[in-house]
Design an enzyme around this catalytic site. Structure first.
Site, PDB file in Angstrom:
ATOM      1  N   HIS A 124       0.845  -1.198   0.000  1.00  0.00           N
ATOM      2  CA  HIS A 124       0.000   0.000   0.000  1.00  0.00           C
ATOM      3  C   HIS A 124       0.879   1.246   0.000  1.00  0.00           C
ATOM      4  O   HIS A 124       1.928   1.284   0.664  1.00  0.00           O
ATOM      5  CB  HIS A 124      -0.902   0.001   1.234  1.00  0.00           C
ATOM      6  CG  HIS A 124      -1.943   1.073   1.245  1.00  0.00           C
ATOM      7  ND1 HIS A 124      -2.813   1.281   0.201  1.00  0.00           N
ATOM      8  CD2 HIS A 124      -2.270   2.011   2.181  1.00  0.00           C
ATOM      9  CE1 HIS A 124      -3.635   2.290   0.503  1.00  0.00           C
ATOM     10  NE2 HIS A 124      -3.307   2.747   1.687  1.00  0.00           N
ATOM     11  N   ASN A 179      -4.130   9.036   3.979  1.00  0.00           N
ATOM     12  CA  ASN A 179      -4.526   7.819   3.285  1.00  0.00           C
ATOM     13  C   ASN A 179      -5.512   8.163   2.176  1.00  0.00           C
ATOM     14  O   ASN A 179      -5.884   9.329   2.002  1.00  0.00           O
ATOM     15  CB  ASN A 179      -5.132   6.825   4.284  1.00  0.00           C
ATOM     16  CG  ASN A 179      -5.056   5.391   3.801  1.00  0.00           C
ATOM     17  OD1 ASN A 179      -4.655   5.111   2.684  1.00  0.00           O
ATOM     18  ND2 ASN A 179      -5.447   4.462   4.654  1.00  0.00           N
TER      19      ASN A 179
END
Length: 448
Positions: free
Chosen positions: A366, A388
Site C-alpha cells: 500500500h 490515506n
C-alpha cells in the site's frame, strides 16, 4: 516426500492434553468464538495521549477515496502533486483525475505485457518468468517509478476533465476481462511464432490487440481528454478559467514538480541486497521506454532520517508499507505494539524484517503520503501523520497515525528528493544497479 512422517494418534492425544491444561486457552476460545481477533487482542494503552498532534506538520487538502480499487499508488502520487495546484490557484479543495492516470496505466501495462511476451516468445509456457507474467497480468497496483513514467508521458488533468466511472472505482470485473484478453493474446502470439511468424509480424498483431484494448478501456473508463478547459473559484471567491490546455501544458503550468529529482529509497535487510547499493527489477514496469524501477537500499534509520529532513523542508513524502500488519482501520492506527497476539495465543509471532521478506510473510502492498512527524527531545521520530486514500470515515477524517516502531518494521520504501541525500547516498545512487527477478519481494506492487 521420501522421509515424510504422518501424524500419529499418540501425538494428537498429547496435543489435546496440552490445549486443555490451560484455563487461559479455554477463555480465549470463548472470546474469539464471537469476537474479531483484532478486537480481543487490541492493547488500549496505545491510545494514550494526544496522538494526532505533531511537531512537524504540513497542511494538506482533504483525503481522497480510491473506493474498491487498488490504485493507492496513483492516489498517493496525485495527492502529492495536487498540493502544487492548490497553492498556485489558492484552492481549499482539489483533486487531479486519478481515472486519467489509471487509464494510461492500464493501457501501457497491456503494451508492456505484450512486449514481454514477444521478448520471451521462444520460451515454453512453464518458463518461470513467463509464468510470472501470465499470473500477474494487468492489475491496479504500481510503484513510484511507474507513476513518474505515466506523468512524464501523459501529463495530468483535473478530476473534472475526466471524472470517475463505476469501473474506475470498482475495478475487479474490468481487470478480469482485460486479463482474459491478455491471456488470449499471449496464446495467439505464441501460436503465430510456432507457425513461423517473425518479429515484425508479431508486432503487427500486437498493434491490432492494442487497438482493441484502447476501445475496451474507453468503454469502461471514458476516453482521456486531449484538450480541456480548467475552471476554478479561488479562496477569495474569484472565478478563473484557462482554456485549451493539454495534459502536458497543465502539468508544466500548474504543477511543475521536477519528478526526476525524486529517488526511491528502500529498506530490504536481506542477505542478497547489501545496503548502499542500487537495484532494479526485471520485467517490472508499465511504460515501455519509461523510467526503470530503481531502488537505493539503506538501513531503516536512514529512511526515517531522510523522511524527517524532507518534511522539515515542507515537502510531502510518498511511501510504501505493509498495511496488513498491526493496524486498526477504524481508529486509524498502525502500531506494532497495538495487538498482543503473544499473550492471547501463548505463541510468539515475531519475525525479523529480512526473514519476513524472504519467507513472503510481509512485503509492500500500500502507498500513502507522510504529512507530519512528532519528534522527541533528541529529534527522533515518535509517530508519523499519514494521509490515506480510504475516504474520510476512519481515523482522524481519513488521516492515520503510524508509530515509529511500525515504521521500522513495516515501511519498505520512501520517495526522497535527491537534494536531501548525503554525498555517500548520492554516490551509491549512481552505481550500476543489481538485477532482481520479477518475483523478488521488492517487486511487489502497492495495490490496497
Amino acid at each position: 516426500m521420501k522421509h515424510a512422517k504422518a501424524v500419529s494418534a499418540q501425538q494428537l492425544s498429547a496435543f489435546s492434553a496440552r490445549y486443555n491444561e490451560s484455563p487461559s486457552r479455554r477463555a480465549m476460545t470463548n472470546a474469539v468464538a464471537k469476537t474479531e481477533i483484532a478486537d480481543v487482542t487490541f492493547d488500549n494503552r496505545c491510545l494514550r495521549g494526544d496522538r494526532f498532534h505533531f511537531s512537524v506538520e504540513i497542511p494538506t487538502l482533504p483525503v481522497t477515496n480510491q473506493e474498491r480499487s487498488g490504485r493507492c499508488w496513483i492516489f498517493a502520487g496525485a495527492n502529492l502533486l495536487r498540493e502544487e495546484v492548490a497553492k498556485a490557484c489558492k484552492l481549499d479543495s482539489f483533486e487531479l483525475s486519478q481515472n486519467y492516470i489509471a487509464f494510461w496505466d492500464k493501457f501501457e501495462k497491456c503494451n508492456y505485457y505484450l512486449e514481454s511476451v514477444i521478448d520471451l516468445i521462444d520460451r515454453p509456457v512453464d518458463d518461470r518468468t513467463l509464468c510470472w507474467i501470465f499470473s500477474t497480468g494487468v492489475q491496479d497496483g504500481g510503484q513510484w517509478d511507474m507513476f513518474v513514467s505515466l506523468i512524464e508521458k501523459y501529463g495530468a488533468v483535473p478530476k473534472e476533465a475526466m471524472d470517475e466511472t463505476y469501473q474506475s472505482s470498482h475495478t475487479a470485473a474490468m481487470n478480469s476481462l482485460l486479463n482474459t484478453k491478455l491471456h488470449q493474446y499471449a496464446a495467439h502470439l505464441q501460436k503465430r511464432f510456432r507457425d513461423g511468424a517473425d518479429n515484425d509480424a508479431l508486432h503487427a498483431e500486437k498493434d491490432t490487440m492494442l487497438r482493441e484494448v484502447y476501445c475496451f478501456l474507453c468503454t469502461c473508463l471514458g476516453e482521456p481528454p486531449a484538450v480541456f478547459d480548467f475552471a476554478w473559484t479561488d479562496k477569495d471567491k474569484q472565478y478563473h478559467i484557462d482554456r485549451g490546455l493539454t495534459p502536458q501544458t497543465f502539468y508544466d503550468k500548474y504543477i511543475k514538480l521536477p519528478l526526476n529529482d525524486y529517488v526511491s529509497v528502500i529498506n530490504s535487510p536481506t542477505s542478497d541486497k547489501p545496503f548502499g547499493k542500487t537495484y532494479t527489477v526485471d520485467y517490472l514496469g508499465n511504460v515501455v521506454g519509461g523510467r526503470d524501477i530503481l531502488y537505493l537500499n539503506l538501513p531503516v534509520e536512514e529512511l526515517a532520517a531522510l523522511t524527517v529532513k524532507q518534511l522539515q523542508a515542507g515537502q510531502l513524502v510518498w511511501f510504501g508499507s505493509d498495511v496488513s500488519k498491526c493496524g486498526d482501520r477504524k481508529r486509524g492506527i498502525w502500531d506494532s505494539e497495538a495487538f498482543d497476539y503473544a499473550s492471547a495465543f501463548e505463541l510468539d509471532f515475531s519475525m525479523e524484517k529480512g526473514a519476513a521478506l524472504d519467507y513472503r510473510e510481509s512485503a509492500m502492498n500500500h502507498a500513502m503520503v507522510i504529512t507530519g512527524v512528532e519528534l522527541d527531545e533528541n529529534g527522533k521520530p515518535v509517530r508519523w501523520k499519514i494521509q490515506n486514500s480510504w475516504s474520510d470515515e476512519d481515523g482522524s477524517k481519513g488521516y492515520y497515525l503510524m508509530s515509529a516502531a511500525w515504521f521500522e518494521r513495516y515501511v519498505y520504501q520512501v520517495v526522497i528528493r535527491r537534494e536531501h541525500l548525503s554525498e555517500a547516498q548520492r554516490a551509491a545512487l549512481d552505481t550500476e544497479p543489481g538485477h532482481l527477478p520479477p518475483w523478488d519481494p521488492m517487486g511487489t506492487l502497492a495495490d490496497r
